[in-house]
Design a protein around this motif. Structure first.
Motif, short mmCIF file in Angstrom:
data_model
loop_
_atom_site.label_atom_id
_atom_site.label_comp_id
_atom_site.label_asym_id
_atom_site.label_seq_id
_atom_site.Cartn_x
_atom_site.Cartn_y
_atom_site.Cartn_z
N LEU A 138 0.81 -1.21 0.00
CA LEU A 138 0.00 0.00 0.00
C LEU A 138 0.85 1.27 0.00
CD1 LEU A 138 -2.89 -1.02 2.43
CD2 LEU A 138 -2.95 -0.85 -0.06
N ALA A 139 2.06 1.16 0.55
CA ALA A 139 2.96 2.31 0.55
C ALA A 139 3.46 2.65 -0.85
CB ALA A 139 4.15 2.04 1.47
N HIS A 140 3.23 1.74 -1.81
CA HIS A 140 3.71 1.96 -3.17
C HIS A 140 2.60 2.11 -4.21
CE1 HIS A 140 7.33 0.51 -1.18
NE2 HIS A 140 8.01 1.02 -2.17
N VAL A 141 1.35 2.13 -3.76
CA VAL A 141 0.23 2.26 -4.70
C VAL A 141 0.14 3.70 -5.21
CG1 VAL A 141 -2.26 2.12 -4.99
CG2 VAL A 141 -1.06 0.35 -3.70
N ILE A 142 0.27 3.86 -6.50
CA ILE A 142 0.34 5.18 -7.12
C ILE A 142 -0.92 6.00 -6.86
CG2 ILE A 142 0.56 6.42 -9.32
CD1 ILE A 142 2.07 3.91 -10.38
N GLU A 143 -2.09 5.42 -7.04
CA GLU A 143 -3.33 6.18 -6.94
C GLU A 143 -3.62 6.64 -5.51
OE1 GLU A 143 -7.05 3.26 -6.57
OE2 GLU A 143 -5.93 2.92 -8.41
N ASP A 144 -2.93 6.08 -4.54
CA ASP A 144 -3.09 6.52 -3.16
C ASP A 144 -1.92 7.40 -2.72
OD1 ASP A 144 -5.56 5.63 -2.16
OD2 ASP A 144 -4.83 3.58 -2.09
N GLY A 145 -1.14 7.86 -3.68
CA GLY A 145 -0.04 8.76 -3.35
C GLY A 145 1.24 8.07 -2.94
N GLY A 146 1.31 6.75 -3.15
CA GLY A 146 2.51 6.00 -2.80
C GLY A 146 3.62 6.18 -3.83
N THR A 147 4.79 5.66 -3.49
CA THR A 147 5.94 5.75 -4.38
C THR A 147 6.05 4.47 -5.21
OG1 THR A 147 7.10 7.09 -2.75
CG2 THR A 147 8.44 6.12 -4.51
N PRO A 148 5.83 4.54 -6.52
CA PRO A 148 5.85 3.33 -7.34
C PRO A 148 7.27 2.79 -7.52
CG PRO A 148 5.62 5.25 -8.73
CD PRO A 148 5.54 5.75 -7.32
N CYS A 149 7.35 1.51 -7.85
CA CYS A 149 8.63 0.87 -8.12
C CYS A 149 9.23 1.42 -9.41
CB CYS A 149 8.41 -0.64 -8.24
SG CYS A 149 9.83 -1.55 -8.88
N LYS A 150 10.50 1.77 -9.37
CA LYS A 150 11.14 2.34 -10.56
C LYS A 150 11.39 1.27 -11.63
CE LYS A 150 15.86 1.91 -8.74
NZ LYS A 150 17.09 2.66 -8.37
N ASN A 151 11.30 -0.01 -11.24
CA ASN A 151 11.45 -1.10 -12.21
C ASN A 151 10.10 -1.68 -12.64
OD1 ASN A 151 14.21 -0.83 -11.88
ND2 ASN A 151 14.37 -2.47 -10.37
N GLY A 152 9.01 -1.03 -12.23
CA GLY A 152 7.68 -1.59 -12.42
C GLY A 152 7.03 -1.36 -13.76
N ARG A 153 7.70 -0.66 -14.68
CA ARG A 153 7.13 -0.38 -16.00
C ARG A 153 5.73 0.23 -15.90
NH1 ARG A 153 9.97 -3.81 -19.69
NH2 ARG A 153 12.07 -4.09 -18.78
N GLY A 154 5.56 1.14 -14.95
CA GLY A 154 4.26 1.79 -14.76
C GLY A 154 3.39 1.14 -13.70
N ALA A 155 3.80 -0.01 -13.19
CA ALA A 155 3.04 -0.69 -12.14
C ALA A 155 3.43 -0.13 -10.77
CB ALA A 155 3.31 -2.19 -12.19
N ASP A 156 2.65 -0.49 -9.76
CA ASP A 156 2.96 -0.07 -8.39
C ASP A 156 4.20 -0.79 -7.88
OD1 ASP A 156 0.51 1.48 -8.22
OD2 ASP A 156 -0.54 -0.42 -7.94
N LEU A 157 4.31 -2.08 -8.23
CA LEU A 157 5.35 -2.94 -7.69
C LEU A 157 5.88 -3.89 -8.76
CD1 LEU A 157 2.92 -3.77 -4.89
CD2 LEU A 157 5.14 -2.87 -4.22
#
Length: 351
Positions: free
Chosen positions: A116-135
């Motif tokens: 949840l700390a990485h979910v984009i739509e909730d203001g989290g920080t997405p994974c830089k290797n996620g190709r646009g995904a949260d994780l």
């Protein structure tokens, strides 16, 4: 005529007032409800109890997400997964199913919090290797495996007990459904965990440079005999000098003089090497560990004729929850709440 007009006028006023009062009452019932019903929405000043029923925390706008987007490396594709499905796949991949149930529950809460700390739509920080995904589904974030993939692997190693083991993991996740770690009424953003400690965990700033109040060095007993508690790596001086020179141009070390140019400068509270000097270069123990592929930054060095022996204690970065330590606590009778609040100091479990 005047008296009649005044009487009629007063009756009209009374009727209007009565109608207005009736309207207010009906509107109030429709909006608020009758009896002991409470408002559906909570304000930030409302209070909810933490899982242990001892601490009360103020309501916080925790993420309401039930879906996460995960980059599946093997398929080179982003998939949207149900949050609890994702957490089950992470626990199954990150922690041995043979572990104590309370340790599995602790892992589920930590994994859910991390997600949840990485979910984009909730203001989290997405994974830089996620190709646009949260994780992503690798150790860069959290390892995730689908049920099919995990059960097949378990069946090979556990005599077709894959489905049984998956059910054990699923129940642990279900028993903690929706639970996350919070600190000062906010979602914990760094619920780090690792495999095995050397008897103590590490302060975050001594490994990651940033001081995080709930990531403090704590005792982690009961791991002395686990398989990853000790490891040895032999590194030839030629190999070591090559690795250092590839990373640092001005190190001025060679395979012939490097033996006399290595010195451990200081250690962390948890016992790991904080800084080490090699030739003209001073680097962190974490950098030295990464450069040589060591299991831990908690190491001792023994110098031989053509190589050096590096004896490591523990496995992983050492910050946050030790997974084997959690298992030891679970087997000693501690519940998942006690495990989590031990490794993440000052946190509480919130729904």
């Amino acid at each position: 005529m005047r008296r009649v007009f005044i009487t009629v006028h007063l009756k009209n006023v009374i009727l209007l007032i009565t109608a207005f009062i009736v309207f207010i009452v009906i509107a109030s019932v429709l909006i608020v409800g009758v009896g002991n019903n409470v408002s559906i929405s909570k304000s930030k000043n409302s209070e909810i109890k933490s899982q242990d029923n001892n601490n009360i925390i103020k309501y916080s706008e925790l993420p309401k997400t039930t879906k996460v987007k995960v980059y599946i490396t093997k398929e080179n594709a982003v998939k949207e997964l149900n949050l609890e499905e994702y957490v089950t796949g992470v626990v199954a991949a990150e922690m041995p199913a043979a572990f104590a149930v309370e340790a599995l529950k602790a892992q589920a809460v930590a994994a859910r919090t991390y997600a949840l700390a990485h979910v984009i739509e909730d203001g989290g920080t997405p994974c830089k290797n996620g190709r646009g995904a949260d994780l992503c589904d690798t150790v860069h974030c959290q390892v995730y495996m689908s049920k099919t993939e995990r059960v097949q692997a378990w069946n090979i190693d556990n005599k077709n007990k894959g489905e049984q083991l998956w059910n054990k993991i699923s129940k642990a996740v279900k028993d903690t459904s929706g639970e996350v770690l919070t600190y000062n009424n906010e979602l914990v953003m760094e619920p780090y965990y690792f495999s095995t400690s050397s008897g103590k965990t590490e302060n975050s700033e001594e490994v990651f440079s940033t001081s995080i109040p709930y990531l403090r060095s704590v005792e982690s007993p009961g791991e002395e005999t686990v398989r990853n508690a000790k490891s040895i790596k032999i590194v030839k001086y030629k190999e070591l000098s090559l690795a250092i020179n590839n990373n640092y141009n001005n190190s001025k070390v060679t395979s012939t003089n490097i033996k006399n140019q290595i010195k451990i400068l200081d250690r962390t509270e948890g016992g790991s090497v904080k800084n080490i000097k090699v030739g003209n270069i001073t680097m962190t123990g974490s950098k030295f560990r990464t450069m040589l592929g060591l299991k831990s930054s908690n190491f001792e060095i023994k110098f031989n004729t053509t190589s050096m022996e590096i004896d490591c204690s523990g496995y992983g970065h050492g910050v946050g929850m030790s997974q084997f330590g959690a298992d030891a606590m679970g087997k000693a009778g501690k519940n998942y709440n006690q495990i989590l609040t031990h490794y993440y100091q000052g946190t509480v479990i919130s729904k």
